[in-house]
Design a protein around this motif. Structure first.
Motif, PDB file in Angstrom:
ATOM      1  N   PHE A  84      19.844   5.903 -16.178  1.00  0.00           N
ATOM      2  CA  PHE A  84      19.952   7.312 -15.669  1.00  0.00           C
ATOM      3  C   PHE A  84      21.677   7.709 -15.643  1.00  0.00           C
ATOM      4  O   PHE A  84      22.382   6.703 -15.343  1.00  0.00           O
ATOM      5  CB  PHE A  84      19.340   7.703 -14.344  1.00  0.00           C
ATOM      6  N   GLU A  85      21.950   8.764 -15.776  1.00  0.00           N
ATOM      7  CA  GLU A  85      23.116   9.386 -15.618  1.00  0.00           C
ATOM      8  C   GLU A  85      23.734   9.507 -14.137  1.00  0.00           C
ATOM      9  O   GLU A  85      22.946   9.781 -13.073  1.00  0.00           O
ATOM     10  CB  GLU A  85      23.192  10.567 -16.205  1.00  0.00           C
ATOM     11  N   LEU A  86      24.846   9.350 -14.019  1.00  0.00           N
ATOM     12  CA  LEU A  86      25.844   9.398 -12.923  1.00  0.00           C
ATOM     13  C   LEU A  86      26.811  10.726 -13.097  1.00  0.00           C
ATOM     14  O   LEU A  86      27.348  10.850 -14.033  1.00  0.00           O
ATOM     15  CB  LEU A  86      26.554   8.246 -12.475  1.00  0.00           C
ATOM     16  N   ILE A  87      26.588  11.550 -12.170  1.00  0.00           N
ATOM     17  CA  ILE A  87      27.652  12.828 -12.126  1.00  0.00           C
ATOM     18  C   ILE A  87      28.833  12.772 -11.337  1.00  0.00           C
ATOM     19  O   ILE A  87      28.935  11.985 -10.405  1.00  0.00           O
ATOM     20  CB  ILE A  87      26.810  14.089 -11.485  1.00  0.00           C
ATOM     21  N   SER A  88      29.974  12.928 -11.873  1.00  0.00           N
ATOM     22  CA  SER A  88      31.083  12.795 -11.376  1.00  0.00           C
ATOM     23  C   SER A  88      31.589  14.210 -10.991  1.00  0.00           C
ATOM     24  O   SER A  88      31.850  15.232 -11.555  1.00  0.00           O
ATOM     25  CB  SER A  88      32.409  12.544 -12.459  1.00  0.00           C
ATOM     26  N   ASP A  89      31.547  14.347  -9.574  1.00  0.00           N
ATOM     27  CA  ASP A  89      31.675  15.581  -8.687  1.00  0.00           C
ATOM     28  C   ASP A  89      33.070  15.584  -8.000  1.00  0.00           C
ATOM     29  O   ASP A  89      33.254  15.459  -6.608  1.00  0.00           O
ATOM     30  CB  ASP A  89      30.861  15.606  -7.684  1.00  0.00           C
ATOM     31  N   ARG A  90      34.370  15.322  -8.935  1.00  0.00           N
ATOM     32  CA  ARG A  90      35.601  15.231  -8.319  1.00  0.00           C
ATOM     33  C   ARG A  90      35.908  16.489  -7.398  1.00  0.00           C
ATOM     34  O   ARG A  90      36.969  16.392  -6.554  1.00  0.00           O
ATOM     35  CB  ARG A  90      36.522  15.256  -9.630  1.00  0.00           C
ATOM     36  N   ASP A  91      35.739  17.740  -7.705  1.00  0.00           N
ATOM     37  CA  ASP A  91      35.996  18.788  -7.046  1.00  0.00           C
ATOM     38  C   ASP A  91      35.042  19.349  -5.966  1.00  0.00           C
ATOM     39  O   ASP A  91      35.144  20.306  -5.286  1.00  0.00           O
ATOM     40  CB  ASP A  91      36.063  20.140  -7.992  1.00  0.00           C
ATOM     41  N   GLU A  92      33.919  18.281  -5.901  1.00  0.00           N
ATOM     42  CA  GLU A  92      33.037  18.495  -4.807  1.00  0.00           C
ATOM     43  C   GLU A  92      32.154  19.728  -4.887  1.00  0.00           C
ATOM     44  O   GLU A  92      31.575  20.194  -3.977  1.00  0.00           O
ATOM     45  CB  GLU A  92      33.728  18.293  -3.142  1.00  0.00           C
ATOM     46  N   ALA A  93      32.177  20.117  -6.104  1.00  0.00           N
ATOM     47  CA  ALA A  93      31.346  21.595  -6.141  1.00  0.00           C
ATOM     48  C   ALA A  93      29.782  21.205  -5.883  1.00  0.00           C
ATOM     49  O   ALA A  93      29.195  22.052  -5.220  1.00  0.00           O
ATOM     50  CB  ALA A  93      31.703  22.219  -7.613  1.00  0.00           C
ATOM     51  N   GLY A 106      35.487   9.276 -10.457  1.00  0.00           N
ATOM     52  CA  GLY A 106      35.597   9.543 -11.766  1.00  0.00           C
ATOM     53  C   GLY A 106      34.720   9.042 -13.004  1.00  0.00           C
ATOM     54  O   GLY A 106      33.862   8.072 -12.710  1.00  0.00           O
ATOM     55  N   ILE A 107      34.622   9.565 -14.048  1.00  0.00           N
ATOM     56  CA  ILE A 107      33.669   9.250 -15.027  1.00  0.00           C
ATOM     57  C   ILE A 107      34.124   7.664 -15.322  1.00  0.00           C
ATOM     58  O   ILE A 107      32.837   7.050 -15.662  1.00  0.00           O
ATOM     59  CB  ILE A 107      33.715  10.161 -16.485  1.00  0.00           C
ATOM     60  N   LYS A 108      35.003   7.280 -15.751  1.00  0.00           N
ATOM     61  CA  LYS A 108      35.358   5.951 -16.036  1.00  0.00           C
ATOM     62  C   LYS A 108      34.838   4.926 -15.050  1.00  0.00           C
ATOM     63  O   LYS A 108      34.111   3.927 -15.527  1.00  0.00           O
ATOM     64  CB  LYS A 108      37.121   5.647 -16.215  1.00  0.00           C
ATOM     65  N   SER A 109      34.946   5.152 -13.591  1.00  0.00           N
ATOM     66  CA  SER A 109      34.213   4.340 -12.677  1.00  0.00           C
ATOM     67  C   SER A 109      32.788   4.408 -12.829  1.00  0.00           C
ATOM     68  O   SER A 109      32.223   3.449 -12.688  1.00  0.00           O
ATOM     69  CB  SER A 109      34.775   4.649 -11.293  1.00  0.00           C
ATOM     70  N   HIS A 110      32.432   5.857 -12.999  1.00  0.00           N
ATOM     71  CA  HIS A 110      30.668   5.597 -13.310  1.00  0.00           C
ATOM     72  C   HIS A 110      30.296   5.040 -14.226  1.00  0.00           C
ATOM     73  O   HIS A 110      29.194   4.284 -14.227  1.00  0.00           O
ATOM     74  CB  HIS A 110      30.339   7.333 -13.442  1.00  0.00           C
ATOM     75  N   GLU A 111      30.861   5.144 -15.609  1.00  0.00           N
ATOM     76  CA  GLU A 111      30.326   4.396 -16.704  1.00  0.00           C
ATOM     77  C   GLU A 111      30.482   2.989 -16.391  1.00  0.00           C
ATOM     78  O   GLU A 111      29.628   2.296 -16.696  1.00  0.00           O
ATOM     79  CB  GLU A 111      31.531   4.703 -17.934  1.00  0.00           C
ATOM     80  N   ASN A 112      31.308   2.265 -15.778  1.00  0.00           N
ATOM     81  CA  ASN A 112      31.553   1.060 -15.558  1.00  0.00           C
ATOM     82  C   ASN A 112      30.362   0.677 -14.597  1.00  0.00           C
ATOM     83  O   ASN A 112      29.807  -0.437 -14.764  1.00  0.00           O
ATOM     84  CB  ASN A 112      32.941   0.598 -14.822  1.00  0.00           C
ATOM     85  N   PHE A 113      30.242   1.229 -13.446  1.00  0.00           N
ATOM     86  CA  PHE A 113      29.117   1.345 -12.445  1.00  0.00           C
ATOM     87  C   PHE A 113      27.930   1.099 -13.158  1.00  0.00           C
ATOM     88  O   PHE A 113      27.052   0.119 -13.133  1.00  0.00           O
ATOM     89  CB  PHE A 113      29.277   2.113 -11.407  1.00  0.00           C
ATOM     90  N   LYS A 114      27.469   2.171 -13.900  1.00  0.00           N
ATOM     91  CA  LYS A 114      26.302   2.279 -14.761  1.00  0.00           C
ATOM     92  C   LYS A 114      26.242   1.127 -15.338  1.00  0.00           C
ATOM     93  O   LYS A 114      25.039   0.528 -15.680  1.00  0.00           O
ATOM     94  CB  LYS A 114      26.410   3.805 -15.372  1.00  0.00           C
ATOM     95  N   ALA A 115      26.915   0.871 -16.310  1.00  0.00           N
ATOM     96  CA  ALA A 115      26.958  -0.332 -17.310  1.00  0.00           C
ATOM     97  C   ALA A 115      26.661  -1.524 -16.651  1.00  0.00           C
ATOM     98  O   ALA A 115      25.799  -2.338 -17.078  1.00  0.00           O
ATOM     99  CB  ALA A 115      28.285  -0.390 -18.397  1.00  0.00           C
TER     100      ALA A 115
END
Length: 156
Positions: A88-97, A73-82
């Protein structure tokens, strides 16, 4: 629907860090590296992301945008990125599209149990939006340097 070398990559837009969705078509004129990884803050994924971070200026000089994708999820991504200082940005692909578009969901084995997971894979898209190169079943050591060399060659 999957991607193939030399063919245009179908546009997509997905939730990403930085408060803006990531839309592939908005990157036209730049090369794009999309790297898929299994999970935030795990050893291999942290090393791979760090390698992309440490080479970010060289990718930028090669007119190449880097973006990471996982099912976190985005919250996990924001923490990991910080925490890792990823530029660079991280995409949250929860629905696996996006994962399905690039065919990176594979049957994996962990502790003797099978489950569907993200196969570590990287894709290099040229400035016109066509797939130039793909790496599947990636091993982290030396991988980012190989991707960078391809991006530089393609940009040259």
């Amino acid at each position: 629907m999957s991607v193939s070398i030399g063919q245009p990559v179908e546009d997509f837009s997905a939730e990403a860090t930085g408060g803006q969705p990531f839309t592939l078509s908005e990157q036209r004129g730049k090369q794009v590296v999309i790297y898929f990884y299994p999970k935030d803050s795990t050893p291999g994924c942290t090393t791979e992301g760090g390698d992309f971070r440490d080479n970010s200026e060289a990718f930028a000089a090669a007119n190449t945008v880097v973006v990471g994708v996982s099912r976190d999820g985005i919250k996990s991504h924001e923490n990991f990125k910080a925490k890792q200082g990823f530029p660079f940005e991280l995409i949250s692909d929860r629905d696996e599209a996006v994962c399905r578009q690039f065919d990176v969901i594979k049957l994996k084995k962990m502790y003797g149990k099978e489950h569907l997971g993200v196969e570590r894979s990287t894709f290099l898209i040229d400035a016109e939006g066509k797939l130039a190169r793909e790496w599947r079943g990636v091993k982290v050591p030396g991988h980012v340097e190989e991707v960078l060399a391809e991006a530089q060659a393609l940009n040259g």
